[in-house]
Design a protein around this motif. Structure first.
Motif, PDB file in Angstrom:
ATOM      1  N   THR A   1      43.786  22.628  20.547  1.00 30.00           N
ATOM      2  CA  THR A   1      42.423  22.481  21.036  1.00 30.00           C
ATOM      3  C   THR A   1      41.626  23.741  20.754  1.00 30.00           C
ATOM      4  O   THR A   1      42.127  24.852  20.856  1.00 30.00           O
ATOM      5  CB  THR A   1      42.432  22.223  22.552  1.00 30.00           C
ATOM      6  N   ALA A   2      40.360  23.551  20.406  1.00 32.65           N
ATOM      7  CA  ALA A   2      39.494  24.682  20.089  1.00 32.65           C
ATOM      8  C   ALA A   2      39.164  25.448  21.364  1.00 32.65           C
ATOM      9  O   ALA A   2      38.822  24.855  22.385  1.00 32.65           O
ATOM     10  CB  ALA A   2      38.210  24.197  19.425  1.00 32.65           C
ATOM     11  N   PRO A   3      39.263  26.765  21.344  1.00 37.61           N
ATOM     12  CA  PRO A   3      38.968  27.555  22.543  1.00 37.61           C
ATOM     13  C   PRO A   3      37.477  27.567  22.827  1.00 37.61           C
ATOM     14  O   PRO A   3      36.641  27.408  21.936  1.00 37.61           O
ATOM     15  CB  PRO A   3      39.466  28.957  22.154  1.00 37.61           C
ATOM     16  N   SER A   4      37.143  27.761  24.107  1.00 34.82           N
ATOM     17  CA  SER A   4      35.734  27.866  24.478  1.00 34.82           C
ATOM     18  C   SER A   4      35.182  29.182  23.963  1.00 34.82           C
ATOM     19  O   SER A   4      35.912  30.143  23.723  1.00 34.82           O
ATOM     20  CB  SER A   4      35.593  27.796  26.003  1.00 34.82           C
ATOM     21  N   VAL A   5      33.855  29.229  23.805  1.00 36.75           N
ATOM     22  CA  VAL A   5      33.225  30.440  23.284  1.00 36.75           C
ATOM     23  C   VAL A   5      33.458  31.603  24.230  1.00 36.75           C
ATOM     24  O   VAL A   5      33.852  32.698  23.826  1.00 36.75           O
ATOM     25  CB  VAL A   5      31.721  30.195  23.058  1.00 36.75           C
ATOM     26  N   PHE A   6      33.254  31.367  25.525  1.00 35.74           N
ATOM     27  CA  PHE A   6      33.453  32.422  26.518  1.00 35.74           C
ATOM     28  C   PHE A   6      34.508  31.950  27.516  1.00 35.74           C
ATOM     29  O   PHE A   6      34.233  31.103  28.364  1.00 35.74           O
ATOM     30  CB  PHE A   6      32.145  32.741  27.241  1.00 35.74           C
ATOM     31  N   PRO A   7      35.734  32.438  27.408  1.00 33.31           N
ATOM     32  CA  PRO A   7      36.789  32.007  28.326  1.00 33.31           C
ATOM     33  C   PRO A   7      36.488  32.458  29.746  1.00 33.31           C
ATOM     34  O   PRO A   7      35.780  33.444  29.980  1.00 33.31           O
ATOM     35  CB  PRO A   7      38.033  32.702  27.770  1.00 33.31           C
ATOM     36  N   THR A   8      37.048  31.722  30.690  1.00 35.23           N
ATOM     37  CA  THR A   8      36.834  32.063  32.086  1.00 35.23           C
ATOM     38  C   THR A   8      37.634  33.304  32.461  1.00 35.23           C
ATOM     39  O   THR A   8      38.604  33.673  31.791  1.00 35.23           O
ATOM     40  CB  THR A   8      37.256  30.891  32.986  1.00 35.23           C
ATOM     41  N   PHE A   9      37.211  33.934  33.567  1.00 37.78           N
ATOM     42  CA  PHE A   9      37.920  35.117  34.040  1.00 37.78           C
ATOM     43  C   PHE A   9      39.355  34.774  34.417  1.00 37.78           C
ATOM     44  O   PHE A   9      40.285  35.555  34.160  1.00 37.78           O
ATOM     45  CB  PHE A   9      37.186  35.708  35.240  1.00 37.78           C
ATOM     46  N   ALA A  10      39.573  33.587  34.979  1.00 40.23           N
ATOM     47  CA  ALA A  10      40.920  33.180  35.361  1.00 40.23           C
ATOM     48  C   ALA A  10      41.802  33.015  34.128  1.00 40.23           C
ATOM     49  O   ALA A  10      42.977  33.390  34.129  1.00 40.23           O
ATOM     50  CB  ALA A  10      40.863  31.872  36.152  1.00 40.23           C
ATOM     51  N   ALA A  11      41.223  32.466  33.033  1.00 38.31           N
ATOM     52  CA  ALA A  11      42.002  32.301  31.806  1.00 38.31           C
ATOM     53  C   ALA A  11      42.379  33.653  31.215  1.00 38.31           C
ATOM     54  O   ALA A  11      43.500  33.844  30.732  1.00 38.31           O
ATOM     55  CB  ALA A  11      41.209  31.469  30.797  1.00 38.31           C
ATOM     56  N   ILE A  12      41.443  34.598  31.257  1.00 37.56           N
ATOM     57  CA  ILE A  12      41.733  35.931  30.726  1.00 37.56           C
ATOM     58  C   ILE A  12      42.813  36.608  31.561  1.00 37.56           C
ATOM     59  O   ILE A  12      43.768  37.178  31.022  1.00 37.56           O
ATOM     60  CB  ILE A  12      40.452  36.782  30.692  1.00 37.56           C
ATOM     61  N   ARG A  13      42.671  36.534  32.884  1.00 41.19           N
ATOM     62  CA  ARG A  13      43.619  37.215  33.764  1.00 41.19           C
ATOM     63  C   ARG A  13      45.024  36.643  33.626  1.00 41.19           C
ATOM     64  O   ARG A  13      46.009  37.387  33.606  1.00 41.19           O
ATOM     65  CB  ARG A  13      43.139  37.101  35.210  1.00 41.19           C
ATOM     66  N   SER A  14      45.150  35.340  33.484  1.00 40.82           N
ATOM     67  CA  SER A  14      46.477  34.726  33.408  1.00 40.82           C
ATOM     68  C   SER A  14      47.148  34.950  32.058  1.00 40.82           C
ATOM     69  O   SER A  14      48.373  34.817  31.952  1.00 40.82           O
ATOM     70  CB  SER A  14      46.368  33.225  33.691  1.00 40.82           C
ATOM     71  N   ASN A  15      46.376  35.277  31.024  1.00 39.99           N
ATOM     72  CA  ASN A  15      46.948  35.472  29.685  1.00 39.99           C
ATOM     73  C   ASN A  15      46.827  36.917  29.207  1.00 39.99           C
ATOM     74  O   ASN A  15      47.061  37.186  28.023  1.00 39.99           O
ATOM     75  CB  ASN A  15      46.252  34.555  28.678  1.00 39.99           C
ATOM     76  N   LEU A  16      46.487  37.816  30.099  1.00 37.65           N
ATOM     77  CA  LEU A  16      46.318  39.215  29.717  1.00 37.65           C
ATOM     78  C   LEU A  16      47.682  39.885  29.561  1.00 37.65           C
ATOM     79  O   LEU A  16      48.570  39.712  30.390  1.00 37.65           O
ATOM     80  CB  LEU A  16      45.501  39.941  30.784  1.00 37.65           C
ATOM     81  N   SER A  17      47.833  40.643  28.488  1.00 38.17           N
ATOM     82  CA  SER A  17      49.082  41.376  28.257  1.00 38.17           C
ATOM     83  C   SER A  17      48.785  42.863  28.128  1.00 38.17           C
ATOM     84  O   SER A  17      47.762  43.256  27.553  1.00 38.17           O
ATOM     85  CB  SER A  17      49.787  40.875  26.991  1.00 38.17           C
ATOM     86  N   LEU A  18      49.678  43.660  28.656  1.00 36.41           N
ATOM     87  CA  LEU A  18      49.546  45.118  28.613  1.00 36.41           C
ATOM     88  C   LEU A  18      50.795  45.694  27.965  1.00 36.41           C
ATOM     89  O   LEU A  18      51.915  45.390  28.371  1.00 36.41           O
ATOM     90  CB  LEU A  18      49.373  45.687  30.023  1.00 36.41           C
ATOM     91  N   GLN A  19      50.599  46.542  26.946  1.00 36.02           N
ATOM     92  CA  GLN A  19      51.708  47.201  26.264  1.00 36.02           C
ATOM     93  C   GLN A  19      51.530  48.707  26.346  1.00 36.02           C
ATOM     94  O   GLN A  19      50.453  49.224  26.035  1.00 36.02           O
ATOM     95  CB  GLN A  19      51.786  46.774  24.794  1.00 36.02           C
ATOM     96  N   LEU A  20      52.576  49.372  26.764  1.00 36.55           N
ATOM     97  CA  LEU A  20      52.578  50.829  26.858  1.00 36.55           C
ATOM     98  C   LEU A  20      53.759  51.362  26.065  1.00 36.55           C
ATOM     99  O   LEU A  20      54.899  50.941  26.266  1.00 36.55           O
ATOM    100  CB  LEU A  20      52.678  51.286  28.318  1.00 36.55           C
ATOM    101  N   THR A  21      53.492  52.279  25.160  1.00 41.52           N
ATOM    102  CA  THR A  21      54.532  52.905  24.353  1.00 41.52           C
ATOM    103  C   THR A  21      54.424  54.416  24.497  1.00 41.52           C
ATOM    104  O   THR A  21      53.348  54.984  24.290  1.00 41.52           O
ATOM    105  CB  THR A  21      54.392  52.524  22.866  1.00 41.52           C
TER     106      THR A  21
END
Length: 650
Positions: free
Chosen positions: A90-110
């Protein structure tokens, strides 16, 4: 120069690129052809075939479905699988919701810490301002590929950690960061901070990663720019700092614009007279080392303000573009009066404009680029490629005149700069049998003007032949033969005068490499390489033999080890040999004289989100009492180093 310290900036950028691809694989149903072509083993032609197949038949339902694309078989799918992911169709929305960003956010520290255990003269004599360790910190916050926030902090050995805005030092000596947004309606890419720009074939504008001639005779000459990309490397050169954006326009058009303002290291010519304002600059430095007061005095002394952009037309079978930029300098460039520097960029500004194109005609690809330099000279390349069932071939001609000063260019060629070179490259790859592949290239080139240490116009050629055999998935081997012949500067006596001239030198090398996987847990690698360097004045030989193993006793622990012996008759017969290193790192030491090199690399993953790595390496010589020179000189015949890294993903 010594065996342990030699690294390659291009190789480091490549290692970082591959590590990023593994950490964040490309979305198969959304990635562009330019992005797909950066995957190892996937040509630009096949990348366009994937995009065209996707447009005509809809999204791929599985990674294995790539085999339905013309020209892509099981071997290619197996090679590219680690760098691709299958996202929801499915095509993503132009502006994703804050909930979508928060649930799929990844953090990498090296966090990486490296240190040589045998220190050079600069540390023993307290001539370096900082401690001997190197520190590198990477922080990356991402929501898919649409939102990425990156920060890289780096301190080289001998550099101090301090806060000094006057010298562009903010704790760590090198700080780079960026905020990147992608796929927001018409906004294809927006980068704030540090970024690279790559368009066309690199004659007009190309910064960042570029692969040169190597085992693959087909892909490097066809490399096509990827447009705007955030810059996250610890390397301190070849990037812009500012803002850049690419907009999608109606009619298959895209428009890119950028503006950059950054300071680079440079050597000031304080002896130059007759000019108002700041003293001019003789050379712009790229090593990024600021260990002594004199090195620190060069930091950030050369300001560049650059603006530019590109307009591109993109269809499945045709790609056309126009690229240009204008740069102004805070100090005048005065390269000096030596003849080989005569045609370099001079003054307070420079600019360039060029046009490029690629056409896909069945199994054939035509590509090229031409650009105009400020002095009015034109440089360009033109190539054609065949992507057949049993054979791939490429033919490329290039012409970069002596007065073609491409300040930000990095096109395919035999030299470091896109200038003072004319050449013809021919590459061929044959699939002679199901498990046999034969690759070869021949590159002939000429420098119509002088070069550093070469006081006359010169010529040369290079040839490489690689025979690869993979009878089983667990057994592979290749044999490589490489020959290079060109001119080098020399002096000869004529009567009572000492004159400068040229003589021919030739370098031969032959390598045999094999890998045998006894099981998923145990792999053995063997490499033998011979070298021969000849000139009218000397003849020297080299020998290198290495035995390596990779052992994975449990899924969370991997041990990689290698020991090698080398024996060469001086630096002329030197041998380079890649070795495994920490993630985001690249190591290809150069071996000369006589000695032994061993290393042990351990990777431990106690948790899927946490990776611990450690590498210990030691190089010892049998015929040397010191290693290196100048402030890097080490007393004794041994050099050791320890490298530690933690990679954490949330």
């Amino acid at each position: 120069m010594d065996a342990f310290s030699t690294t390659d900036r291009t190789g480091t950028l490549a290692a970082e690129h591959l590590a990023d691809l593994e950490a964040r694989p490309l979305a198969l149903n959304q990635a562009s052809a330019a992005d797909l072509s950066m995957i190892p083993g996937l040509s630009l032609r096949n990348a366009h075939r994937i995009v065209r197949h996707r447009a005509e038949n809809g999204p791929f339902g599985a990674l294995g479905a790539l085999q339905t694309v013309e020209g892509i078989g099981p071997t290619t799918v197996h090679a590219v699988r680690p760098f691709l992911r299958l996202e929801a169709p499915t095509a993503p929305s132009v502006f994703p919701t804050f909930a979508a960003i928060r649930s799929n956010l990844s953090l990498q520290l090296t966090q990486r810490v490296t240190r040589r255990l045998d220190l050079g003269r600069g540390f023993h004599e307290n001539q370096f301002l900082g401690p001997p360790g190197r520190l590198t910190t990477r922080l990356q916050l991402a929501y898919e590929r649409r939102l990425q926030l990156a920060l890289t902090l780096d301190k080289d050995p001998g550099e101090p950690i301090r806060w000094s805005p006057d010298t562009q030092t903010y704790g760590f000596d090198h700080v780079t960061g960026s905020l990147t947004l992608r796929d927001l309606g018409r906004l294809e890419t927006l980068v704030l901070g540090d970024f690279t720009a790559q368009f066309g074939r690199g004659i007009t504008l190309w910064q960042g990663l570029r692969f040169g001639k190597g085992r693959d005779p087909i892909a490097p000459p066809q490399a096509h720019g990827r447009g705007l990309r955030p810059y996250r490397s610890a390397s301190e050169t070849s990037f812009f700092r500012g803002a850049a954006a690419t907009l999608g326009l109606p009619g298959a058009l895209s428009l890119t614009a950028f503006v950059s303002r950054r300071h680079r290291d440079a050597s000031i010519d304080s002896s130059f007279t007759g000019v108002d304002g700041p003293f001019p600059v003789r050379t712009v430095s790229g090593d990024g080392r600021h260990r002594t007061p004199s090195e620190l005095a060069r930091k950030g002394t050369f300001g560049e303000t650059t603006s530019g952009g590109a307009l591109e037309y993109r269809r499945s079978g045709l790609r056309l573009g126009v690229t240009g930029y204008h740069a102004r300098f805070s100090r005048a460039l005065r390269p000096g009066d030596r003849p080989y520097r005569q045609f370099r960029v001079t003054g307070h500004e420079t600019s360039m404009i060029g046009t490029h194109g690629t056409a896909f005609l069945g199994d054939y690809t035509l590509f090229g680029e031409i650009a105009r330099a400020p002095r009015g000279s034109y440089g360009g390349l033109l190539g054609a490629a065949l992507d057949g069932e049993y054979a791939d071939a490429v033919l490329l001609g290039r012409r970069y005149p002596p007065d073609f000063a491409s300040f930000y260019g990095s096109a395919f060629g035999g030299g470091v700069q896109t200038q003072n070179e004319t050449g013809v490259y021919t590459g061929l790859q044959l699939r002679v049998a199901p498990s046999w592949t034969l690759g070869a290239y021949f590159d002939q080139y000429r420098a119509p003007w002088l070069q550093f240490s070469i006081p006359r116009p010169s010529t040369g050629w290079e040839a490489r032949l690689v025979l690869e055999h993979e009878p089983r998935p667990w057994l592979s081997s290749y044999l490589q033969v490489r020959v290079q012949e060109d001119d080098e500067g020399t002096e000869y006596q004529q009567g009572s005068r000492l004159l400068e001239g040229l003589h021919r030198k030739r370098r031969h090398s032959a390598r045999w490499h094999t890998e045998y996987a006894f099981s998923d847990a145990f792999t053995v690698r063997t490499r033998l390489e011979l070298s021969l360097h000849t000139s009218p004045e000397a003849r020297s030989r080299g020998f290198f033999l290495a035995q390596g193993v990779r052992w994975t006793p449990t899924p969370v622990l991997t041990v990689d080890a290698r020991t090698a012996i080398f024996d060469t008759e001086g630096f002329a017969a030197r041998i380079y040999a890649y070795e495994h290193d920490l993630r985001y790192s690249f190591s290809a030491p150069v071996f000369f004289d006589r000695g032994r090199r061993s290393y042990l690399l351990v990777q431990y993953e106690p948790h899927p989100s946490l990776t611990l790595e450690a590498k210990y390496g030691v190089t010892s010589y049998e015929n040397r009492s010191t290693i290196g020179s100048g402030l890097n000189q080490v007393e004794g015949s041994r050099r050791r180093a320890l490298r530690l890294q933690v990679h954490w993903t949330l």
